[in-house]
Design a protein around this motif. Structure first.
Motif, PDB file in Angstrom:
ATOM      1  N   PHE A  36       0.983  -1.115   0.175  1.00  0.00           N
ATOM      2  CA  PHE A  36      -0.266   0.036   0.093  1.00  0.00           C
ATOM      3  C   PHE A  36       0.603   1.301  -0.148  1.00  0.00           C
ATOM      4  CE2 PHE A  36      -2.517  -3.502   1.814  1.00  0.00           C
ATOM      5  CZ  PHE A  36      -3.984  -3.028   1.164  1.00  0.00           C
ATOM      6  N   HIS A  37       1.788   1.646  -1.028  1.00  0.00           N
ATOM      7  CA  HIS A  37       2.847   2.487  -0.291  1.00  0.00           C
ATOM      8  C   HIS A  37       2.017   4.213  -1.163  1.00  0.00           C
ATOM      9  CE1 HIS A  37       2.943   1.499  -5.405  1.00  0.00           C
ATOM     10  NE2 HIS A  37       3.301   2.587  -5.408  1.00  0.00           N
ATOM     11  N   HIS A  38       1.363   3.945  -2.266  1.00  0.00           N
ATOM     12  CA  HIS A  38       0.265   4.894  -2.190  1.00  0.00           C
ATOM     13  C   HIS A  38      -1.301   4.771  -1.806  1.00  0.00           C
ATOM     14  CE1 HIS A  38      -1.717   8.408  -4.571  1.00  0.00           C
ATOM     15  NE2 HIS A  38      -0.112   8.805  -4.611  1.00  0.00           N
ATOM     16  N   LYS A  39      -1.938   5.987  -1.023  1.00  0.00           N
ATOM     17  CA  LYS A  39      -2.467   5.686   0.038  1.00  0.00           C
ATOM     18  C   LYS A  39      -3.491   5.193  -1.249  1.00  0.00           C
ATOM     19  CE  LYS A  39      -1.436   8.580   3.974  1.00  0.00           C
ATOM     20  NZ  LYS A  39      -1.281  10.253   4.077  1.00  0.00           N
ATOM     21  N   SER A  40      -4.060   6.065  -2.561  1.00  0.00           N
ATOM     22  CA  SER A  40      -4.741   5.939  -2.966  1.00  0.00           C
ATOM     23  C   SER A  40      -5.184   4.537  -3.429  1.00  0.00           C
ATOM     24  CB  SER A  40      -5.352   6.539  -4.059  1.00  0.00           C
ATOM     25  OG  SER A  40      -3.865   5.343  -4.672  1.00  0.00           O
ATOM     26  N   MET A  41      -4.131   3.401  -3.145  1.00  0.00           N
ATOM     27  CA  MET A  41      -4.606   2.113  -3.189  1.00  0.00           C
ATOM     28  C   MET A  41      -5.255   1.410  -2.204  1.00  0.00           C
ATOM     29  SD  MET A  41      -0.367   1.016  -3.362  1.00  0.00           S
ATOM     30  CE  MET A  41      -0.181  -0.739  -4.932  1.00  0.00           C
ATOM     31  N   TRP A  42      -5.903   1.893  -1.425  1.00  0.00           N
ATOM     32  CA  TRP A  42      -6.266   1.535  -0.045  1.00  0.00           C
ATOM     33  C   TRP A  42      -8.448   2.018  -1.017  1.00  0.00           C
ATOM     34  CZ3 TRP A  42      -5.832  -1.413   3.617  1.00  0.00           C
ATOM     35  CH2 TRP A  42      -4.666  -1.442   4.512  1.00  0.00           C
ATOM     36  N   VAL A  43      -8.457   2.929  -1.528  1.00  0.00           N
ATOM     37  CA  VAL A  43      -9.858   2.928  -2.052  1.00  0.00           C
ATOM     38  C   VAL A  43     -11.002   2.039  -2.594  1.00  0.00           C
ATOM     39  CG1 VAL A  43     -11.606   4.725  -3.607  1.00  0.00           C
ATOM     40  CG2 VAL A  43      -9.232   5.347  -2.029  1.00  0.00           C
ATOM     41  N   PRO A  44      -9.885   0.722  -3.567  1.00  0.00           N
ATOM     42  CA  PRO A  44     -11.011  -0.471  -4.392  1.00  0.00           C
ATOM     43  C   PRO A  44     -10.440  -1.430  -3.318  1.00  0.00           C
ATOM     44  CG  PRO A  44      -8.236   0.004  -4.891  1.00  0.00           C
ATOM     45  CD  PRO A  44      -8.928   1.068  -4.623  1.00  0.00           C
ATOM     46  N   VAL A  45     -10.275  -1.666  -2.470  1.00  0.00           N
ATOM     47  CA  VAL A  45      -9.518  -2.326  -0.979  1.00  0.00           C
ATOM     48  C   VAL A  45     -11.105  -2.287  -0.087  1.00  0.00           C
ATOM     49  CG1 VAL A  45      -8.887  -3.044   0.737  1.00  0.00           C
ATOM     50  CG2 VAL A  45      -7.411  -2.636  -1.101  1.00  0.00           C
ATOM     51  N   VAL A  46     -10.887  -1.461   0.036  1.00  0.00           N
ATOM     52  CA  VAL A  46     -12.549  -0.361   0.606  1.00  0.00           C
ATOM     53  C   VAL A  46     -13.529  -0.567   0.228  1.00  0.00           C
ATOM     54  CG1 VAL A  46     -13.039   1.547   2.895  1.00  0.00           C
ATOM     55  CG2 VAL A  46     -11.183   0.615   2.245  1.00  0.00           C
ATOM     56  N   SER A  47     -13.863   0.139  -1.240  1.00  0.00           N
ATOM     57  CA  SER A  47     -15.369  -0.016  -1.314  1.00  0.00           C
ATOM     58  C   SER A  47     -15.268  -1.277  -2.141  1.00  0.00           C
ATOM     59  CB  SER A  47     -14.579   1.395  -2.488  1.00  0.00           C
ATOM     60  OG  SER A  47     -13.525   1.150  -3.935  1.00  0.00           O
ATOM     61  N   ALA A  48     -15.017  -1.842  -2.735  1.00  0.00           N
ATOM     62  CA  ALA A  48     -15.414  -3.110  -3.488  1.00  0.00           C
ATOM     63  C   ALA A  48     -16.244  -4.275  -2.490  1.00  0.00           C
ATOM     64  CB  ALA A  48     -14.372  -3.929  -3.344  1.00  0.00           C
ATOM     65  N   PRO A  49     -15.722  -4.179  -1.036  1.00  0.00           N
ATOM     66  CA  PRO A  49     -16.795  -4.426   0.115  1.00  0.00           C
ATOM     67  C   PRO A  49     -17.608  -4.653   0.698  1.00  0.00           C
ATOM     68  CG  PRO A  49     -14.551  -4.963   1.201  1.00  0.00           C
ATOM     69  CD  PRO A  49     -14.733  -4.083  -0.173  1.00  0.00           C
ATOM     70  N   VAL A  50     -18.009  -2.896   0.342  1.00  0.00           N
ATOM     71  CA  VAL A  50     -19.148  -1.984   0.652  1.00  0.00           C
ATOM     72  C   VAL A  50     -19.972  -1.891  -0.747  1.00  0.00           C
ATOM     73  CG1 VAL A  50     -19.806   0.611   0.897  1.00  0.00           C
ATOM     74  CG2 VAL A  50     -18.184  -0.117   2.391  1.00  0.00           C
ATOM     75  N   PHE A  51     -19.537  -1.804  -1.495  1.00  0.00           N
ATOM     76  CA  PHE A  51     -20.568  -2.015  -3.006  1.00  0.00           C
ATOM     77  C   PHE A  51     -21.410  -3.683  -2.725  1.00  0.00           C
ATOM     78  CE2 PHE A  51     -17.609   0.641  -5.899  1.00  0.00           C
ATOM     79  CZ  PHE A  51     -17.814   1.942  -5.211  1.00  0.00           C
ATOM     80  N   PHE A  52     -20.202  -4.784  -2.297  1.00  0.00           N
ATOM     81  CA  PHE A  52     -20.977  -5.665  -2.164  1.00  0.00           C
ATOM     82  C   PHE A  52     -22.096  -5.699  -2.067  1.00  0.00           C
ATOM     83  CE2 PHE A  52     -20.724  -9.930   0.371  1.00  0.00           C
ATOM     84  CZ  PHE A  52     -21.206 -10.751  -0.591  1.00  0.00           C
ATOM     85  N   ALA A  53     -22.154  -5.050  -0.882  1.00  0.00           N
ATOM     86  CA  ALA A  53     -22.896  -5.273   0.868  1.00  0.00           C
ATOM     87  C   ALA A  53     -23.664  -4.963   0.196  1.00  0.00           C
ATOM     88  CB  ALA A  53     -22.646  -4.977   2.418  1.00  0.00           C
ATOM     89  N   THR A  54     -24.359  -3.614  -0.829  1.00  0.00           N
ATOM     90  CA  THR A  54     -25.343  -3.089  -1.355  1.00  0.00           C
ATOM     91  C   THR A  54     -25.777  -3.349  -2.246  1.00  0.00           C
ATOM     92  OG1 THR A  54     -23.403  -1.139  -0.290  1.00  0.00           O
ATOM     93  CG2 THR A  54     -25.529  -0.613  -1.862  1.00  0.00           C
ATOM     94  N   GLY A  55     -24.875  -4.110  -3.318  1.00  0.00           N
ATOM     95  CA  GLY A  55     -25.868  -4.800  -4.331  1.00  0.00           C
ATOM     96  C   GLY A  55     -26.075  -6.306  -3.481  1.00  0.00           C
ATOM     97  N   LEU A  56     -25.907  -6.425  -2.629  1.00  0.00           N
ATOM     98  CA  LEU A  56     -26.513  -7.564  -2.317  1.00  0.00           C
ATOM     99  C   LEU A  56     -27.684  -7.425  -1.394  1.00  0.00           C
ATOM    100  CD1 LEU A  56     -25.698 -11.156  -1.721  1.00  0.00           C
ATOM    101  CD2 LEU A  56     -24.938 -10.531  -0.100  1.00  0.00           C
ATOM    102  N   ALA A  57     -27.815  -6.093  -0.772  1.00  0.00           N
ATOM    103  CA  ALA A  57     -28.720  -5.985  -0.228  1.00  0.00           C
ATOM    104  C   ALA A  57     -29.585  -5.227  -1.162  1.00  0.00           C
ATOM    105  CB  ALA A  57     -28.429  -4.720   0.723  1.00  0.00           C
ATOM    106  N   LEU A  58     -29.869  -5.074  -2.521  1.00  0.00           N
ATOM    107  CA  LEU A  58     -30.396  -3.973  -3.341  1.00  0.00           C
ATOM    108  C   LEU A  58     -31.414  -5.356  -3.588  1.00  0.00           C
ATOM    109  CD1 LEU A  58     -32.146  -2.056  -4.847  1.00  0.00           C
ATOM    110  CD2 LEU A  58     -30.729  -2.095  -6.126  1.00  0.00           C
ATOM    111  N   THR A  59     -30.734  -6.719  -3.733  1.00  0.00           N
ATOM    112  CA  THR A  59     -30.738  -7.683  -4.335  1.00  0.00           C
ATOM    113  C   THR A  59     -32.720  -8.126  -3.642  1.00  0.00           C
ATOM    114  OG1 THR A  59     -28.756  -8.123  -5.449  1.00  0.00           O
ATOM    115  CG2 THR A  59     -30.553 -10.286  -5.530  1.00  0.00           C
ATOM    116  N   PHE A  60     -31.588  -8.248  -2.499  1.00  0.00           N
ATOM    117  CA  PHE A  60     -33.089  -9.484  -1.578  1.00  0.00           C
ATOM    118  C   PHE A  60     -33.783  -7.763  -1.005  1.00  0.00           C
ATOM    119  CE2 PHE A  60     -30.038 -11.705  -1.300  1.00  0.00           C
ATOM    120  CZ  PHE A  60     -30.471 -13.442  -1.718  1.00  0.00           C
ATOM    121  N   TYR A  61     -34.007  -6.490  -1.002  1.00  0.00           N
ATOM    122  CA  TYR A  61     -34.964  -5.833  -0.981  1.00  0.00           C
ATOM    123  C   TYR A  61     -34.549  -4.351  -1.995  1.00  0.00           C
ATOM    124  CZ  TYR A  61     -37.125  -2.520   1.776  1.00  0.00           C
ATOM    125  OH  TYR A  61     -37.999  -1.548   3.287  1.00  0.00           O
ATOM    126  N   ASN A  62     -35.951  -4.273  -2.332  1.00  0.00           N
ATOM    127  CA  ASN A  62     -35.398  -3.388  -3.274  1.00  0.00           C
ATOM    128  C   ASN A  62     -36.279  -1.549  -3.361  1.00  0.00           C
ATOM    129  OD1 ASN A  62     -35.339  -2.016  -6.242  1.00  0.00           O
ATOM    130  ND2 ASN A  62     -37.455  -2.768  -6.287  1.00  0.00           N
TER     131      ASN A  62
END
Length: 130
Positions: A36-62
């Protein structure tokens, strides 16, 4: 509001969620390998699980608010992927030899951030395609 059936848009949102879970694991491994030599490397690492959880929630509750949140996250994901392409291309260029083919093979994967953008675009298509 509950979904009436497993329509194509619902299946695509589920697919996008699963794709973010998998690409999140891959991105985490690649960026961890580079310490993680550049701070921007954390953005996809943190955002991907958030995107996963949001999409999964939307799949079951519209819910409308959840759909809006998903759309906002997909727009941010598309932008994040394009920024990643810039950083990865820049990372290839700073290696010894510059933009030589061997640096594309052993340097940061320039195509991987495009995948982040493409998955985000698919999520937006799933929401807005009629």
């Amino acid at each position: 509001m509950y979904w009436d059936a497993w329509s194509l848009d619902r299946l695509l949102i589920l697919f996008v969620s699963a794709a973010f879970a998998m690409i999140g694991i891959q991105v985490t491994m690649f960026h961890y390998r580079q310490n993680f030599h550049h701070k921007s490397m954390w953005v996809p690492v943190v955002s991907a699980p958030v995107f996963f959880a949001t999409g999964l929630a939307l799949t079951f509750y519209n819910a409308n608010w959840l759909r809006l949140l998903f759309v906002v996250f997909m727009v941010l994901g598309a932008i994040d992927g394009l920024v990643g392409v810039y950083f990865h291309a820049k990372g290839v260029g700073v290696r010894v030899g510059g933009y030589a083919m061997r640096n594309f093979l052993i340097g940061p994967p320039v195509v991987l951030p495009f995948l982040f953008t493409a998955i985000s675009a698919l999520g937006l298509l799933a929401v807005y395609w009629r």
